[in-house]
Design a protein around this motif. Structure first.
Motif, short mmCIF file in Angstrom:
data_model
loop_
_atom_site.label_atom_id
_atom_site.label_comp_id
_atom_site.label_asym_id
_atom_site.label_seq_id
_atom_site.Cartn_x
_atom_site.Cartn_y
_atom_site.Cartn_z
N CYS A 44 -0.48 5.73 1.95
CA CYS A 44 -0.06 4.32 1.92
C CYS A 44 1.06 4.10 0.90
O CYS A 44 2.03 3.39 1.17
N LYS A 77 -14.00 3.16 13.95
CA LYS A 77 -13.98 2.39 12.71
C LYS A 77 -12.93 2.94 11.74
O LYS A 77 -12.21 2.16 11.09
N ILE A 80 -9.35 1.95 12.99
CA ILE A 80 -9.02 0.56 12.68
C ILE A 80 -8.69 0.41 11.20
O ILE A 80 -7.76 -0.32 10.83
N ALA A 81 -9.42 1.12 10.35
CA ALA A 81 -9.15 1.07 8.90
C ALA A 81 -7.76 1.61 8.59
O ALA A 81 -7.05 1.06 7.73
N LYS A 84 -5.24 -1.05 9.49
CA LYS A 84 -5.27 -2.14 8.50
C LYS A 84 -4.51 -1.72 7.24
O LYS A 84 -3.73 -2.50 6.67
N ASP A 85 -4.72 -0.49 6.80
CA ASP A 85 -4.02 0.02 5.62
C ASP A 85 -2.51 0.06 5.86
O ASP A 85 -1.72 -0.21 4.95
N LEU A 87 -0.72 -1.98 7.69
CA LEU A 87 -0.19 -3.33 7.53
C LEU A 87 -0.16 -3.74 6.06
O LEU A 87 0.82 -4.35 5.60
N LEU A 88 -1.18 -3.39 5.32
CA LEU A 88 -1.22 -3.72 3.90
C LEU A 88 -0.11 -3.01 3.13
O LEU A 88 0.38 -3.52 2.10
N TYR A 105 -12.74 -5.42 17.28
CA TYR A 105 -11.73 -4.84 16.39
C TYR A 105 -10.38 -5.54 16.56
O TYR A 105 -9.66 -5.75 15.58
N GLN A 108 -9.84 -8.55 14.47
CA GLN A 108 -9.71 -8.36 13.02
C GLN A 108 -8.25 -8.35 12.55
O GLN A 108 -7.99 -8.30 11.34
N PHE A 109 -7.31 -8.42 13.51
CA PHE A 109 -5.89 -8.39 13.16
C PHE A 109 -5.22 -9.73 13.46
O PHE A 109 -5.55 -10.38 14.45
N LYS A 113 0.73 -9.86 14.42
CA LYS A 113 0.94 -8.45 14.07
C LYS A 113 0.53 -7.51 15.20
O LYS A 113 0.53 -6.30 15.02
#
Length: 217
Positions: A44, A77, A80-81, A84-85, A87-88, A105, A108-109, A113
């Protein structure tokens, strides 16, 4: 003006950076395949630096299982994590297959995005309109349809679907398989797609006969 998307499918970020240098200013979206990159130590932080060095580009994250012709071997799972990372860390959007991803799932976005897609590697879904309605329930930023048309009738059906697609939405239409290159040219002439994928070179194609990015770089 149509958006140019270039997929980069590498195992380390130095190759990603080299790829970006070669692309130069010939694309405005870069699709990063995270299938193996997510295992790079502090990935990341590394991506954040690449993001900061290329503020003019938009970055699309994908993390695909073998069923999607990718190499991600973790759980859903975990996948998806990873997204998410991404995007962060500064990614602009992520791509999820509407058929293969559980709706819990997808929700959750942020919708702005989301690239919601359908990939059929062997044929064409019976009811594309039904798939569109399922996508539309999430109000994604981009609707992507990648299918394989095996007959002239299927191609004509797909072209008719493209022609009637609501012009107010961002969309990407493409075909795969042995006839994909010929069919993509027909789609391109319709000038209906929000964007189109181009490989940096023949070794980096993510679909059979994917067009090559033209120009200097």
């Amino acid at each position: 003006m149509q958006n140019i998307l270039v997929p980069l499918r590498f195992q380390n970020f130095s190759e990603i950076q080299d790829g970006l240098i070669k692309i130069g200013g010939r694309a405005n979206w870069i699709e990063i395949w995270l299938d193996k990159l997510w295992k790079v130590e502090s990935w990341c932080s590394v991506f954040e630096k690449i993001r900061a060095k290329n503020p003019e580009l938009h970055f699309l994250g994908v993390c695909k299982s073998p069923a999607e012709h990718g190499n991600f071997r973790g759980s859903e799972k975990e996948r998806i994590a990873v997204l998410k990372d991404f995007l962060l860390a500064g990614g602009d959007a992520i791509d999820l297959d509407i058929i293969r991803t559980d709706e819990k799932y997808i929700r959750q976005f942020p919708h702005e995005k989301l690239f919601l897609s359908v990939h059929d590697f062997s044929g064409m879904p019976d009811d594309l309109s039904k798939i569109f309605r399922k996508m539309h329930a999430f109000h994604p930023f981009v609707y992507k349809f990648a299918v394989t048309t095996n007959t002239s009738a299927e191609l004509e059906k797909f072209l008719a679907f493209i022609q009637k697609f609501p012009p107010e939405f961002n969309d990407i239409f493409t075909t795969m398989g042995k006839k994909g290159a010929f069919e993509r040219r027909k789609i391109s002439k319709m000038k209906k797609s929000w964007g189109e994928f181009f490989a940096l070179n023949t070794n980096l194609r993510t679909a059979l006969d994917q067009p090559i990015l033209q120009g200097k770089g």
